[in-house]
Scaffold this active site. Structure first.
Site, PDB file in Angstrom:
ATOM      1  N   ALA A  16      23.277 -44.508  14.354  1.00 35.68           N
ATOM      2  CA  ALA A  16      24.264 -44.130  15.377  1.00 35.68           C
ATOM      3  C   ALA A  16      24.035 -42.738  15.941  1.00 35.68           C
ATOM      4  CB  ALA A  16      25.673 -44.232  14.800  1.00 35.68           C
TER       5      ALA A  16
ATOM      6  N   SER B 242      21.764 -42.082  18.163  1.00 36.05           N
ATOM      7  CA  SER B 242      21.271 -42.243  19.529  1.00 36.05           C
ATOM      8  C   SER B 242      21.383 -43.710  19.919  1.00 36.05           C
ATOM      9  CB  SER B 242      19.812 -41.770  19.652  1.00 36.05           C
ATOM     10  OG  SER B 242      18.960 -42.566  18.838  1.00 36.05           O
ATOM     11  N   GLY B 243      21.051 -44.008  21.179  1.00 34.12           N
ATOM     12  CA  GLY B 243      20.937 -45.392  21.635  1.00 34.12           C
ATOM     13  C   GLY B 243      22.201 -46.209  21.515  1.00 34.12           C
ATOM     14  N   ILE B 244      22.024 -47.498  21.239  1.00 35.85           N
ATOM     15  CA  ILE B 244      23.171 -48.406  21.221  1.00 35.85           C
ATOM     16  C   ILE B 244      24.112 -48.130  20.056  1.00 35.85           C
ATOM     17  CG2 ILE B 244      21.903 -50.194  22.476  1.00 35.85           C
ATOM     18  CD1 ILE B 244      21.692 -51.772  19.892  1.00 35.85           C
ATOM     19  N   GLY B 245      23.589 -47.588  18.958  1.00 39.44           N
ATOM     20  CA  GLY B 245      24.457 -47.239  17.845  1.00 39.44           C
ATOM     21  C   GLY B 245      25.426 -46.136  18.230  1.00 39.44           C
TER      22      GLY B 245
ATOM     23  N   SER C  44      16.376 -58.504  17.288  1.00 39.35           N
ATOM     24  CA  SER C  44      15.538 -58.378  18.479  1.00 39.35           C
ATOM     25  C   SER C  44      14.981 -59.750  18.810  1.00 39.35           C
ATOM     26  CB  SER C  44      14.394 -57.393  18.198  1.00 39.35           C
ATOM     27  OG  SER C  44      13.357 -57.521  19.142  1.00 39.35           O
TER      28      SER C  44
ATOM     29  N   TYR D   3       7.459 -55.493  12.319  1.00 36.68           N
ATOM     30  CA  TYR D   3       8.734 -55.372  13.025  1.00 36.68           C
ATOM     31  C   TYR D   3       9.360 -56.744  13.274  1.00 36.68           C
ATOM     32  CZ  TYR D   3      12.093 -54.178  16.679  1.00 36.68           C
ATOM     33  OH  TYR D   3      13.240 -54.034  17.419  1.00 36.68           O
TER      34      TYR D   3
END
Length: 292
Positions: free
Chosen positions: A13, A15-18, A147, A173
């Site tokens: 959390a 950065s980004g969507i978190g 993903s 990944y």
């Protein structure tokens, strides 16, 4: 008696969507316990989340989930902050450029994307169950950020689950992201009697710092795709955390608030059980390796 404020634990959390998910829940009055790895980003993210908070407590905890001891310590620190967790969002993850082994003897990408979240979730289950026992049915949730990479491989290779024999960053990944989907489906089955729902989701191609850590070939490919903002990518996470249960399918794999067809292997409960056992073995081995 004061009304119980809902508590969200969100990994990845900083950065980004978190971060966008943490800000949205904080703005709705939730207590947010956020996690990140990078100290500077954690400090900035905590200030950003606090700026959006509407009465809830905000805590940022630094931890690296590719380390099983790190996942255990994070769980202990969360338990010291709250007795109940209403929503756990396993969002931390990413792709490595090269093969990297952790000090615990695990392949770092698979460990950080799957094994660490697997262990953290199990350590937090008592708090999730406590919240479920005192909350409206099916309002307590576990959400895994996966993903569409989970769809791009035939399945997991249980003879080489960490892809060490023929390692590529992409294979590692994609395997971990498939494990995220399978883990959510396994949780949905195991926790249904507790009234806890579990989901996985594909956020889309998000414009974030994820692209800065991938191999050059992957970065060039991603640059050809239409990307969305982190706020747009977080929309389904926020929806899964807050939507009425009758709008959702327990164990579902989602994209843009719609059910998405998962990798066929993720529909086989026997394979999911095998992943469960192998994950436990890898985690146990890692923790033993770090014991005094």
């Amino acid at each position: 008696m004061a009304e119980h404020r809902r508590v969200a634990v969100i990994t990845g959390a900083s950065s980004g969507i978190g971060l966008e998910t943490a800000k949205a829940l904080a703005e709705s009055g939730w207590d947010v316990i956020a996690n990140g790895r990078n100290p500077a980003r954690c400090t900035a993210a905590e200030a950003d989340i606090r700026a959006h908070a509407r009465g809830g407590d905000i805590t940022m905890l630094q931890a690296d989930l590719s380390m099983m001891t790190g996942a255990e310590l994070l769980a202990e620190r969360i338990a010291a902050l709250t007795e109940k967790i209403d929503v756990l969002i396993n969002n931390a993850g990413g792709m490595a450029k090269d093969l990297e082994m952790t000090p615990e003897g695990l392949e770092a990408c698979f460990a950080g994307n799957h094994l660490g979240p697997f262990l953290l979730t199990h350590r937090l289950l008592p708090m999730l169950r406590r919240a479920a026992a005192e909350s409206p049915s099916e309002s307590v949730r576990i959400i895994n950020t996966s993903s569409d990479g989970s769809e791009m491989i035939p399945g997991l290779n249980f003879d080489d689950l960490q892809n060490l024999e023929r390692y590529t960053p992409g294979a590692s990944y994609c395997s971990a992201k498939l494990a995220n989907v399978m883990f959510a489906k396994g949780l949905a089955r195991r926790l249904d009697q507790d009234g806890i729902l579990a989901f996985s989701m594909h956020p889309g191609t998000v414009a974030s710092n994820f692209i800065n850590h991938v191999p050059d070939a992957t970065r060039h490919y991603m640059e050809t795709l239409d990307s969305i903002s982190a706020a747009e990518g977080a929309d389904t996470l926020i929806w899964l955390a807050t939507a009425d249960a009758d709008e959702l399918v327990n164990g579902g794999y989602y994209y843009r608030r719609e059910l998405r067809q998962a990798n066929p292997q993720a529909e086989d409960m026997a394979v999911i059980e095998q992943l469960w056992r192998e994950s436990e073995k890898l985690i146990e081995s890692a923790l033993v390796s770090r014991s005094p």
